[in-house]
Each structure stands twice: as C-alpha cells, then as structure tokens.
Design a protein around this motif. Structure first.
Motif, PDB file in Angstrom:
ATOM      1  N   ALA A   1     -53.760   7.965 -55.215  1.00 43.43           N
ATOM      2  CA  ALA A   1     -53.891   6.507 -55.133  1.00 43.43           C
ATOM      3  C   ALA A   1     -55.274   6.094 -54.643  1.00 43.43           C
ATOM      4  O   ALA A   1     -55.785   5.027 -55.015  1.00 43.43           O
ATOM      5  N   GLY A   2     -55.904   6.946 -53.829  1.00 44.39           N
ATOM      6  CA  GLY A   2     -57.231   6.617 -53.323  1.00 44.39           C
ATOM      7  C   GLY A   2     -58.262   6.479 -54.426  1.00 44.39           C
ATOM      8  O   GLY A   2     -59.182   5.652 -54.326  1.00 44.39           O
ATOM      9  N   GLN A   3     -58.126   7.268 -55.478  1.00 41.67           N
ATOM     10  CA  GLN A   3     -59.069   7.167 -56.587  1.00 41.67           C
ATOM     11  C   GLN A   3     -58.911   5.850 -57.340  1.00 41.67           C
ATOM     12  O   GLN A   3     -59.891   5.241 -57.775  1.00 41.67           O
ATOM     13  N   ILE A   4     -57.669   5.410 -57.468  1.00 40.20           N
ATOM     14  CA  ILE A   4     -57.422   4.126 -58.139  1.00 40.20           C
ATOM     15  C   ILE A   4     -57.969   2.980 -57.295  1.00 40.20           C
ATOM     16  O   ILE A   4     -58.596   2.036 -57.811  1.00 40.20           O
ATOM     17  N   GLU A   5     -57.759   3.066 -55.980  1.00 38.08           N
ATOM     18  CA  GLU A   5     -58.284   2.027 -55.087  1.00 38.08           C
ATOM     19  C   GLU A   5     -59.810   2.004 -55.111  1.00 38.08           C
ATOM     20  O   GLU A   5     -60.437   0.942 -55.084  1.00 38.08           O
ATOM     21  N   ALA A   6     -60.415   3.179 -55.185  1.00 42.09           N
ATOM     22  CA  ALA A   6     -61.875   3.264 -55.242  1.00 42.09           C
ATOM     23  C   ALA A   6     -62.401   2.625 -56.522  1.00 42.09           C
ATOM     24  O   ALA A   6     -63.434   1.931 -56.519  1.00 42.09           O
ATOM     25  N   ALA A   7     -61.684   2.864 -57.633  1.00 43.76           N
ATOM     26  CA  ALA A   7     -62.098   2.273 -58.904  1.00 43.76           C
ATOM     27  C   ALA A   7     -62.004   0.754 -58.851  1.00 43.76           C
ATOM     28  O   ALA A   7     -62.877   0.044 -59.373  1.00 43.76           O
ATOM     29  N   ARG A   8     -60.964   0.253 -58.206  1.00 39.19           N
ATOM     30  CA  ARG A   8     -60.831  -1.199 -58.053  1.00 39.19           C
ATOM     31  C   ARG A   8     -61.949  -1.753 -57.180  1.00 39.19           C
ATOM     32  O   ARG A   8     -62.490  -2.831 -57.440  1.00 39.19           O
ATOM     33  N   ALA A   9     -62.300  -1.005 -56.131  1.00 39.03           N
ATOM     34  CA  ALA A   9     -63.369  -1.450 -55.230  1.00 39.03           C
ATOM     35  C   ALA A   9     -64.709  -1.511 -55.950  1.00 39.03           C
ATOM     36  O   ALA A   9     -65.570  -2.331 -55.604  1.00 39.03           O
ATOM     37  N   LEU A  10     -64.867  -0.670 -56.958  1.00 39.55           N
ATOM     38  CA  LEU A  10     -66.102  -0.673 -57.739  1.00 39.55           C
ATOM     39  C   LEU A  10     -66.130  -1.791 -58.778  1.00 39.55           C
ATOM     40  O   LEU A  10     -67.130  -1.978 -59.470  1.00 39.55           O
ATOM     41  N   GLY A  11     -65.027  -2.497 -58.884  1.00 38.65           N
ATOM     42  CA  GLY A  11     -64.984  -3.632 -59.802  1.00 38.65           C
ATOM     43  C   GLY A  11     -64.572  -3.285 -61.219  1.00 38.65           C
ATOM     44  O   GLY A  11     -64.747  -4.095 -62.131  1.00 38.65           O
ATOM     45  N   LEU A  12     -64.003  -2.096 -61.426  1.00 39.53           N
ATOM     46  CA  LEU A  12     -63.574  -1.707 -62.771  1.00 39.53           C
ATOM     47  C   LEU A  12     -62.359  -2.530 -63.192  1.00 39.53           C
ATOM     48  O   LEU A  12     -61.490  -2.843 -62.376  1.00 39.53           O
ATOM     49  N   SER A  13     -62.302  -2.853 -64.470  1.00 34.03           N
ATOM     50  CA  SER A  13     -61.156  -3.593 -64.988  1.00 34.03           C
ATOM     51  C   SER A  13     -59.929  -2.688 -65.061  1.00 34.03           C
ATOM     52  O   SER A  13     -60.037  -1.461 -64.955  1.00 34.03           O
ATOM     53  N   ARG A  14     -58.766  -3.297 -65.255  1.00 37.98           N
ATOM     54  CA  ARG A  14     -57.536  -2.495 -65.326  1.00 37.98           C
ATOM     55  C   ARG A  14     -57.598  -1.508 -66.494  1.00 37.98           C
ATOM     56  O   ARG A  14     -57.175  -0.354 -66.359  1.00 37.98           O
ATOM     57  N   ILE A  15     -58.124  -1.954 -67.628  1.00 40.97           N
ATOM     58  CA  ILE A  15     -58.240  -1.064 -68.786  1.00 40.97           C
ATOM     59  C   ILE A  15     -59.189   0.090 -68.481  1.00 40.97           C
ATOM     60  O   ILE A  15     -58.917   1.250 -68.832  1.00 40.97           O
ATOM     61  N   SER A  16     -60.309  -0.202 -67.823  1.00 37.60           N
ATOM     62  CA  SER A  16     -61.268   0.848 -67.481  1.00 37.60           C
ATOM     63  C   SER A  16     -60.676   1.849 -66.487  1.00 37.60           C
ATOM     64  O   SER A  16     -60.938   3.051 -66.573  1.00 37.60           O
ATOM     65  N   ILE A  17     -59.866   1.366 -65.561  1.00 37.98           N
ATOM     66  CA  ILE A  17     -59.219   2.261 -64.600  1.00 37.98           C
ATOM     67  C   ILE A  17     -58.274   3.216 -65.320  1.00 37.98           C
ATOM     68  O   ILE A  17     -58.253   4.417 -65.054  1.00 37.98           O
ATOM     69  N   TRP A  18     -57.506   2.670 -66.269  1.00 32.95           N
ATOM     70  CA  TRP A  18     -56.608   3.521 -67.042  1.00 32.95           C
ATOM     71  C   TRP A  18     -57.396   4.545 -67.862  1.00 32.95           C
ATOM     72  O   TRP A  18     -57.051   5.725 -67.894  1.00 32.95           O
ATOM     73  N   ARG A  19     -58.473   4.082 -68.502  1.00 33.67           N
ATOM     74  CA  ARG A  19     -59.218   4.959 -69.415  1.00 33.67           C
ATOM     75  C   ARG A  19     -60.039   6.001 -68.680  1.00 33.67           C
ATOM     76  O   ARG A  19     -60.136   7.155 -69.130  1.00 33.67           O
ATOM     77  N   LEU A  20     -60.619   5.640 -67.555  1.00 36.73           N
ATOM     78  CA  LEU A  20     -61.558   6.535 -66.876  1.00 36.73           C
ATOM     79  C   LEU A  20     -60.953   7.311 -65.703  1.00 36.73           C
ATOM     80  O   LEU A  20     -61.460   8.382 -65.349  1.00 36.73           O
ATOM     81  N   VAL A  21     -59.901   6.774 -65.107  1.00 32.46           N
ATOM     82  CA  VAL A  21     -59.360   7.400 -63.896  1.00 32.46           C
ATOM     83  C   VAL A  21     -57.960   7.970 -64.112  1.00 32.46           C
ATOM     84  O   VAL A  21     -57.713   9.151 -63.833  1.00 32.46           O
ATOM     85  N   ILE A  22     -57.059   7.142 -64.605  1.00 30.05           N
ATOM     86  CA  ILE A  22     -55.649   7.559 -64.671  1.00 30.05           C
ATOM     87  C   ILE A  22     -55.377   8.526 -65.822  1.00 30.05           C
ATOM     88  O   ILE A  22     -54.854   9.628 -65.613  1.00 30.05           O
ATOM     89  N   LEU A  23     -55.727   8.118 -67.048  1.00 33.21           N
ATOM     90  CA  LEU A  23     -55.379   8.932 -68.213  1.00 33.21           C
ATOM     91  C   LEU A  23     -55.957  10.350 -68.183  1.00 33.21           C
ATOM     92  O   LEU A  23     -55.226  11.313 -68.464  1.00 33.21           O
TER      93      LEU A  23
END
Length: 224
Positions: free
Chosen positions: A119-141
């Motif tokens: 979950a920390g990686q997802i929170e970090a991505a949000r803190a960097l201002g990534l969009s929800r789609i970018s978080i899915w594409r670059l972090v989660i998937l």
C-alpha cells in the motif's frame, strides 16, 4: 485395441479446436477478471454488490450447467429475435461460457493479487500526483501479475480440461472427436486413452511454460 489409422487426423483437428477454445476463453476471461477485480474495489457499493453476486453465482454453479444454460438461452434469444429457429454456434457458446466461468475465478485471483501490492507504493504514487490510470499502469499492474501468476496458472489448467464439457453442445473438440471415433470403431479404450494423453501433453507443456513465466516475473528480485 484397434489402431488410430483413419482417425488420427480427426483427433488432431479436435486438439486444435480445444486449444483455440481455451486460448480465446483465457484472453477474454483475463479481461473480465480484471474488470471484476476493479469492480470489487470500486467506491460504489452497487458496483461491488454486482461483482460479488457475479462471482458468487458462477462459482456456486457447475460449469456444465452454465454451458447448457447459456447455450439454450442464446438459442432461444436468437430464435425469438429473428422469428425462426436459430442455433447458437457451439464454439461461440463454449467460449462465452468458459469466459464467464474463468472470469469469476480470475476476479478473486486478481483481487488478492492487487491487495498484495504494498500500500505504501500506491500512496507514494498518489503523493507524486499520478492519476488513477497511471497508478494502475505503472504501479499496480506490473506487480500484480507476479502475485497472480500461480493462481492464473491453476485456472488455465482447469480451463484446458473444462473445454471437454463443451462437447455436449456439439463442439468438435478433442473429447467429441474421441467419442465419435470410439463409437464408430467400438474401441473406446484406444481413443479415450489417446484423448487423455493429449490433455496430459497440453497440461505438461503448460506447467513448463508457467514455471518459466514465474521465474521471469521474479527477475531482479531477491527471494528468501
């Protein structure tokens, strides 16, 4: 036992049809599973309820019944729409039914795999201002696949064997070809044994490929 002469080519054609059915169901089922997993994590309660009902119903009903229901329901719908009897194509009905089944189980595999992403990686991505789609594409998937592979591998092996059920609606797959040959020659042991060996070959090759994919997914990652 009689030899396979005259029927080997039919067994081979059936084996190809089995692979085509399984491959098409796999691709479509993965897409449905991803959508189902996303729906189960949606903020909308209604969306989560629909996804939950889908997985509960499909996992609670035998695959054969789902195939029969969808096949006859599709035939009835087409006949009513065009005003005359129209039968659903066996391949399309089989792929659709197996996609529904595979997607329900894949939904739970993907849901668990997504939850395994730190979950920390997802929170970090949000803190960097990534969009929800970018978080899915670059972090989660990218990370989710690593956790999902073992479960998807087991589902693929089950899917390969479940293709045999579609023979009940007339699909000329491996099982049906073997059954026809057994009936014509009155030598069921030879042809059902041949079908079993082909299924075993498919699953053995799949296990080797899945092991290679799992090793590749962990490249550069230290494991205990």
């Amino acid at each position: 036992m009689m030899n396979m002469q005259g029927f080997a080519d039919q067994i081979a054609i059936g084996a190809v049809t089995t692979l085509q059915t399984a491959a098409a169901s796999l691709v479509l089922g993965i897409g449905l599973g991803l959508c189902g997993a996303a729906a189960k994590r949606a903020s909308s309660r209604a969306t989560r309820s629909v996804a939950g009902a889908y997985t509960t119903i499909v996992r609670g009903v035998p695959e054969l019944l789902i195939i029969l229901i969808l096949y006859f329901a599709g035939t009835a719908a087409l006949s009513a729409l065009f005003g005359r009897y129209l039968e659903v194509d066996a391949f399309a009905a089989g792929v659709f039914a197996l996609t529904i089944v595979f997607g329900a189980y894949a939904t739970e595999v993907f849901r668990a795999a997504i939850q395994a992403v730190p979950a920390g990686q997802i929170e970090a991505a949000r803190a960097l201002g990534l969009s929800r789609i970018s978080i899915w594409r670059l972090v989660i998937l990218p990370q989710m696949w690593r956790y999902a592979l073992p479960g998807l591998g087991n589902l693929w092996l089950t899917l390969l064997k479940d293709t045999a059920l579609i023979s009940v609606v007339g699909l000329d797959d491996l099982m049906r070809k073997a059954s026809v040959a057994a009936g014509v020659t009155h030598d069921p042991l030879t042809f059902y044994s041949a079908a079993a060996l082909v299924y075993l070959l498919f699953t053995s090759i799949s296990l080797v490929a899945l092991a290679a994919l799992e090793r590749r997914s962990y490249r550069g990652i230290r494991t205990a």
